[in-house]
Design a protein around this motif. Structure first.
Motif, PDB file in Angstrom:
ATOM      1  N   ALA A   1     -28.015  23.924 -35.258  1.00  0.00           N
ATOM      2  CA  ALA A   1     -29.028  23.501 -34.286  1.00  0.00           C
ATOM      3  C   ALA A   1     -29.788  24.704 -33.741  1.00  0.00           C
ATOM      4  O   ALA A   1     -29.234  25.782 -33.567  1.00  0.00           O
ATOM      5  CB  ALA A   1     -28.355  22.753 -33.137  1.00  0.00           C
ATOM      6  N   ASN A   2     -31.053  24.511 -33.477  1.00  0.00           N
ATOM      7  CA  ASN A   2     -31.851  25.559 -32.857  1.00  0.00           C
ATOM      8  C   ASN A   2     -31.569  25.597 -31.363  1.00  0.00           C
ATOM      9  O   ASN A   2     -31.195  24.601 -30.758  1.00  0.00           O
ATOM     10  CB  ASN A   2     -33.345  25.299 -33.078  1.00  0.00           C
ATOM     11  CG  ASN A   2     -33.753  25.643 -34.502  1.00  0.00           C
ATOM     12  OD1 ASN A   2     -33.059  26.378 -35.208  1.00  0.00           O
ATOM     13  ND2 ASN A   2     -34.877  25.093 -34.933  1.00  0.00           N
ATOM     14  N   GLY A   3     -31.773  26.767 -30.777  1.00  0.00           N
ATOM     15  CA  GLY A   3     -31.662  26.876 -29.330  1.00  0.00           C
ATOM     16  C   GLY A   3     -30.730  27.983 -28.899  1.00  0.00           C
ATOM     17  O   GLY A   3     -29.868  28.433 -29.660  1.00  0.00           O
ATOM     18  N   VAL A   4     -30.956  28.443 -27.674  1.00  0.00           N
ATOM     19  CA  VAL A   4     -30.071  29.423 -27.048  1.00  0.00           C
ATOM     20  C   VAL A   4     -30.034  29.095 -25.554  1.00  0.00           C
ATOM     21  O   VAL A   4     -30.860  28.332 -25.060  1.00  0.00           O
ATOM     22  CB  VAL A   4     -30.570  30.886 -27.224  1.00  0.00           C
ATOM     23  CG1 VAL A   4     -30.703  31.254 -28.681  1.00  0.00           C
ATOM     24  CG2 VAL A   4     -31.899  31.106 -26.493  1.00  0.00           C
ATOM     25  N   GLY A   5     -29.065  29.680 -24.858  1.00  0.00           N
ATOM     26  CA  GLY A   5     -29.084  29.605 -23.406  1.00  0.00           C
ATOM     27  C   GLY A   5     -28.253  28.472 -22.824  1.00  0.00           C
ATOM     28  O   GLY A   5     -27.528  27.775 -23.531  1.00  0.00           O
ATOM     29  N   ALA A   6     -28.405  28.305 -21.521  1.00  0.00           N
ATOM     30  CA  ALA A   6     -27.543  27.381 -20.777  1.00  0.00           C
ATOM     31  C   ALA A   6     -27.653  25.934 -21.265  1.00  0.00           C
ATOM     32  O   ALA A   6     -26.641  25.233 -21.373  1.00  0.00           O
ATOM     33  CB  ALA A   6     -27.870  27.459 -19.290  1.00  0.00           C
TER      34      ALA A   6
ATOM     35  N   ILE B   1     -23.913  21.664 -26.646  1.00  0.00           N
ATOM     36  CA  ILE B   1     -22.924  21.758 -27.732  1.00  0.00           C
ATOM     37  C   ILE B   1     -21.479  21.767 -27.252  1.00  0.00           C
ATOM     38  O   ILE B   1     -20.562  21.775 -28.059  1.00  0.00           O
ATOM     39  CB  ILE B   1     -23.181  22.988 -28.639  1.00  0.00           C
ATOM     40  CG1 ILE B   1     -22.915  24.296 -27.896  1.00  0.00           C
ATOM     41  CG2 ILE B   1     -24.593  22.955 -29.216  1.00  0.00           C
ATOM     42  CD1 ILE B   1     -22.953  25.514 -28.811  1.00  0.00           C
ATOM     43  N   THR B   2     -21.280  21.781 -25.933  1.00  0.00           N
ATOM     44  CA  THR B   2     -19.906  21.674 -25.453  1.00  0.00           C
ATOM     45  C   THR B   2     -19.530  20.229 -25.143  1.00  0.00           C
ATOM     46  O   THR B   2     -18.405  19.947 -24.755  1.00  0.00           O
ATOM     47  CB  THR B   2     -19.674  22.551 -24.195  1.00  0.00           C
ATOM     48  OG1 THR B   2     -20.712  22.288 -23.250  1.00  0.00           O
ATOM     49  CG2 THR B   2     -19.672  24.024 -24.563  1.00  0.00           C
TER      50      THR B   2
ATOM     51  N   GLY C   1     -23.396  23.040 -33.017  1.00  0.00           N
ATOM     52  CA  GLY C   1     -24.365  24.079 -32.677  1.00  0.00           C
ATOM     53  C   GLY C   1     -24.722  24.977 -33.840  1.00  0.00           C
ATOM     54  O   GLY C   1     -25.717  25.704 -33.795  1.00  0.00           O
TER      55      GLY C   1
ATOM     56  N   PHE D   1     -28.541  24.894 -24.235  1.00  0.00           N
ATOM     57  CA  PHE D   1     -27.916  24.841 -25.563  1.00  0.00           C
ATOM     58  C   PHE D   1     -26.394  24.781 -25.416  1.00  0.00           C
ATOM     59  O   PHE D   1     -25.712  23.945 -26.029  1.00  0.00           O
ATOM     60  CB  PHE D   1     -28.347  26.079 -26.355  1.00  0.00           C
ATOM     61  CG  PHE D   1     -27.735  26.206 -27.725  1.00  0.00           C
ATOM     62  CD1 PHE D   1     -28.096  25.334 -28.752  1.00  0.00           C
ATOM     63  CD2 PHE D   1     -26.802  27.203 -28.004  1.00  0.00           C
ATOM     64  CE1 PHE D   1     -27.536  25.454 -30.026  1.00  0.00           C
ATOM     65  CE2 PHE D   1     -26.248  27.336 -29.267  1.00  0.00           C
ATOM     66  CZ  PHE D   1     -26.611  26.458 -30.277  1.00  0.00           C
ATOM     67  N   LYS D   2     -25.856  25.627 -24.565  1.00  0.00           N
ATOM     68  CA  LYS D   2     -24.405  25.647 -24.330  1.00  0.00           C
ATOM     69  C   LYS D   2     -23.942  24.298 -23.776  1.00  0.00           C
ATOM     70  O   LYS D   2     -22.921  23.751 -24.212  1.00  0.00           O
ATOM     71  CB  LYS D   2     -24.071  26.772 -23.345  1.00  0.00           C
ATOM     72  CG  LYS D   2     -22.596  26.872 -22.979  1.00  0.00           C
ATOM     73  CD  LYS D   2     -22.385  27.996 -21.962  1.00  0.00           C
ATOM     74  CE  LYS D   2     -20.943  28.051 -21.480  1.00  0.00           C
ATOM     75  NZ  LYS D   2     -20.776  29.014 -20.372  1.00  0.00           N
ATOM     76  N   GLU D   3     -24.718  23.786 -22.824  1.00  0.00           N
ATOM     77  CA  GLU D   3     -24.369  22.499 -22.221  1.00  0.00           C
ATOM     78  C   GLU D   3     -24.295  21.407 -23.290  1.00  0.00           C
ATOM     79  O   GLU D   3     -23.358  20.614 -23.348  1.00  0.00           O
ATOM     80  CB  GLU D   3     -25.420  22.147 -21.157  1.00  0.00           C
ATOM     81  CG  GLU D   3     -25.257  20.787 -20.492  1.00  0.00           C
ATOM     82  CD  GLU D   3     -24.010  20.693 -19.619  1.00  0.00           C
ATOM     83  OE1 GLU D   3     -23.451  21.744 -19.260  1.00  0.00           O
ATOM     84  OE2 GLU D   3     -23.592  19.547 -19.320  1.00  0.00           O
TER      85      GLU D   3
END
Lengths: 571, 177
Positions: free
Chosen positions: A406-411, A417-418, A403, A413-415
């Motif tokens: 990588a660009n992005g935020v929010g649910a 990168i986990t 992450g 993005f979290k999904e």
């Protein structure tokens, strides 16, 4: 385990044997000498570190470290050298020498990484343990860069001796370039590593990637349980000290064994100033120390002295051991003490991405990688550089760090990168450097350390040979990764200074000819045979293998020789 | 929807107001506030972090681990001295953008508005460094926290061994270490 000097001994200060240094080679010398019945004094310049008790961070979770493992700017700015070491972090810094604690003079840049404590750097080593092959010894002699008085066959039984006790994991690969040893079961490769290794073998006959060999108890044997050691749990937090005693260290293994004989005395805080020479007998009679805490000078005496202070400090002690007979340092009749310093060339590395294998994963944190033995200049000189290099590589999937770029935020993005990210491969070299007269250490004539001992001047640099080798490795690495279908291959030369490899060797080199070397085939000083040097300082060349296992074998072998010579009345 | 889910969904919608509910005992909030930063600054970075890594039905978000204090402490103590200035600039630029676009402070925005703003800011020329640093600190702080490591990821402190080949099932998380 670390006994205080007993009152009777403190009075006469006389032992059968003195070992200077409690790291990997000193620990082995102490164990073998004690087990042979010699009353042995181990002098350690640093503090005591008791196995298990003195590993304060070993069981800490990431969130229990104040800065999650990261060094503060204060520590970083105070330690421009130590901070470069990959293993120096918030959880391990108590096992590393801070820059200002022990100054030295860099005539050429040299990153001297040190661990001053009982156990020395055996607590914080990287634990990769290949035997030297005959090509290391014979190739160096063939190329005229060393006068090795021993060969693989001399060391083979001693490799077995130390491997059985230390516990070395590996496969029986039947490679002459990487001789098999007394192995515990090897670690596994993951699916991408198997794929890459297979492609390399298929495309380049003679290049033989294998699973790495390391000093970890994959399946302990009774002799390991007897040491109080247990199976490796694949935590890979080794540099903090192992609460399972699963990797080999002096603290977990050799020093407790030595102590169990009742013959061992360990004296921490003992900075050795010099080895004392006796004009009448022509032998060394003892050592002079400065107590690191009180700054008081004391002398200890023994029939044999093992100098295992780690390469550069062993050089320093001998250079500072001046007498009427040896005005330039003990055993230094020809001015070669401190000369022919060499190291390992780690500058080149590669990385790349592997597509696919998205439904494959692994668990645990393995303490080794894949190894590929040297294939350059093996039987004859073939390249535009001398000697060769071995290769390490490994593959893994990125975790949350995917992450960072990588660009992005929010649910979503979290999904993303986990979940395990793409596979990546990284590869690095371990190159032999050619020992050269110019590459040396010497005593400063102006500066002294906090114990009033001359500081060491380092004058060790890379040569054109190293540059050519890096170029070759980067080309070879790229062609191998490309053959394995690796994409977006990147290559770097990090231009690191000598020393950061923490594989410095030489200065008190072994050799057949006393005119061009310091030590004989049993690691005795030619000119003062009751002094033994069995750490990195004794190495006539560096080979391409990680060196510690060889230091262990040399120490055990020399200790047995010393005991035999004492029994015969020769020492 | 059970009670826990209800709270999480409410948190998702309302953002900052419910973050306090999730503060764990051993979070960064237990540390002294770094000098030179106000509690409003800290709340701002809590919100930025929680927008990057929000609470989802599987796990709490970065706001729940005291990420604001982590960001400020780390930037002050562990990063080069320029890092704190970079964060200050980022704070200013994000607040300015919030007022220009929505006529409100960042803290008063709804979750989709905050996301939109930060996504735009991430793409904005010249803003990259500040947002990269915020994102790096957020991910580092969150995934090394107890909640992040054990709930958003899989944390195995003592794996016991290395298994080289395991089928990865759909939706399985990566290892925290």
């Amino acid at each position: 385990m670390a006994n205080s000097p007993t009152p009777g001994l403190a009075t006469d200060h006389t032992y059968d044997a003195i070992v200077i240094g409690s790291g990997i080679s000193g620990g082995w010398a102490a164990k073998e000498l004690c087990e042979a019945g010699l009353r042995t004094l181990v002098l350690e310049r640093g503090r005591d570190v008791k196995h298990l008790e003195d590993y304060p961070t070993a069981l800490k979770h990431p969130w229990e470290l104040p800065h999650r493992g990261r060094l503060t700017q204060d520590v970083v700015s105070e330690n421009p050298i130590a901070k470069k070491c990959y293993a120096f972090d918030e959880a391990t810094e108590h096992f590393f020498v801070k820059d200002k604690e022990h100054p030295y003079v860099q005539e050429k840049p040299f990153d001297w990484i040190r661990g001053y404590q009982v156990g020395g750097k055996s607590l914080i080593w990287a634990r990769q343990t290949q035997r030297w092959s005959r090509f290391e010894f014979e190739g160096a002699v063939r190329d005229g860069i060393a006068d090795w008085p021993i060969g693989y066959d001399d060391l083979a039984p001693w490799y077995s001796h130390v491997e059985k006790f230390a516990g070395i994991s590996g496969n029986y690969d039947k490679l002459e370039e990487l001789p098999d040893g007394e192995f515990l079961p090897a670690w596994e490769m993951n699916d991408v590593e198997k794929h890459v290794a297979g492609k390399i073998r298929g495309a380049f006959p003679g290049r033989q990637p294998i699973q790495g060999r390391c000093a970890h108890l994959t399946v302990p044997r009774p002799e390991h349980f007897a040491q109080g050691r247990n199976q490796c749990q694949a935590r890979n937090l080794c540099y903090r000290g192992c609460p399972f005693g699963a990797y080999f260290s002096s603290n977990s293994s050799t020093l407790p064994a030595a102590a169990s004989t009742g013959k061992l005395t360990v004296r921490p805080h003992s900075v050795v100033e010099s080895v004392l020479h006796d004009e009448k007998t022509g032998k060394a009679k003892g050592v002079r120390i400065v107590d690191a805490q009180t700054k008081q000078t004391t002398e200890y005496f023994a029939r044999v002295i093992f100098v295992n202070a780690a390469c550069l400090n062993t050089n320093l002690i001998l250079l500072n051991s001046k007498s009427a007979r040896f005005p330039a340092g003990l055993g230094n009749d020809h001015g070669l003490l401190g000369r022919y310093l060499a190291f390992h060339n780690y500058r080149g590395s590669l990385y790349g991405a592997v597509e696919g294998f998205t439904d494959s994963y692994y668990s645990g944190r393995r303490p080794t990688q894949l190894m590929m033995p040297n294939f350059r200049n093996r039987l004859k000189q073939e390249m535009d550089f001398q000697r060769g290099y071995m290769v390490f590589f490994g593959a893994s999937r990125s975790g949350w760090t995917q992450g960072l770029g990588a660009n992005g935020v929010g649910a979503s993005f979290k999904e993303k990168i986990t979940q395990p990210g793409p596979w990546g491969v990284s590869m690095m070299m371990q190159g032999e450097t050619v020992p050269r007269y110019e590459n040396h250490v010497r005593l400063s004539t102006e500066r002294k350390d906090p114990w009033d001992i001359p500081q060491l001047v380092t004058s060790v640099g890379h040569t054109d040979n190293d540059e050519k080798m890096i170029k070759d490795f980067l080309a070879v690495g790229e062609e191998m990764l490309a053959a394995a279908g690796v994409k977006r291959i990147g290559k770097t030369d990090d231009k690191r200074n000598p020393g950061l490899d923490i594989h410095e060797m030489g200065g008190v080199r072994m050799g057949r000819d006393p005119k061009t070397s310091l030590l004989n085939s049993w690691n005795q000083l030619h000119a003062c045979p009751n002094v033994f040097v069995t750490d990195g300082a004794s190495m006539a060349s560096t080979g391409v293998q990680n060196p510690s296992l060889t230091f262990m074998a040399l120490a055990a072998r020399a200790a047995h020789h010393a005991v035999g010579e004492m029994k015969k009345g020769n020492l | 929807m059970n009670r826990r889910d209800a709270i999480r969904h409410a948190t998702l919608a309302a953002g900052a107001t419910l973050l306090g509910l999730h503060l764990p005992v051993r979070s960064w909030a237990a540390l002294a506030a770094p000098a030179g930063w106000s509690s409003d600054d800290e709340k701002f970075f809590d919100l930025v972090g929680d927008t990057i890594i929000p609470t989802t039905k599987e796990s709490p978000g970065a706001g729940a681990v005291g990420i604001g204090r982590f960001m400020l402490t780390m930037a002050t103590e562990c990063y080069p001295t320029t890092a704190a200035e970079t964060l200050r600039r980022g704070l200013r630029e994000i607040e300015e953008a919030s007022r220009a676009k929505f006529s409100r402070d960042f803290g008063a925005l709804l979750v989709p508005e905050r996301e939109r703003l930060l996504l735009d800011y991430e793409q904005q020329k010249g803003a990259t460094n500040a947002f990269r640093l915020m994102k790096e600190l957020t991910l580092r702080g969150y995934f090394t926290s107890e909640i992040g490591a054990t709930q958003a990821l899989r944390y195995l402190p003592v794996p016991g061994g290395y298994v080289g080949s395991l089928p990865l099932k759909k939706g399985e998380r990566s290892w925290a270490l």
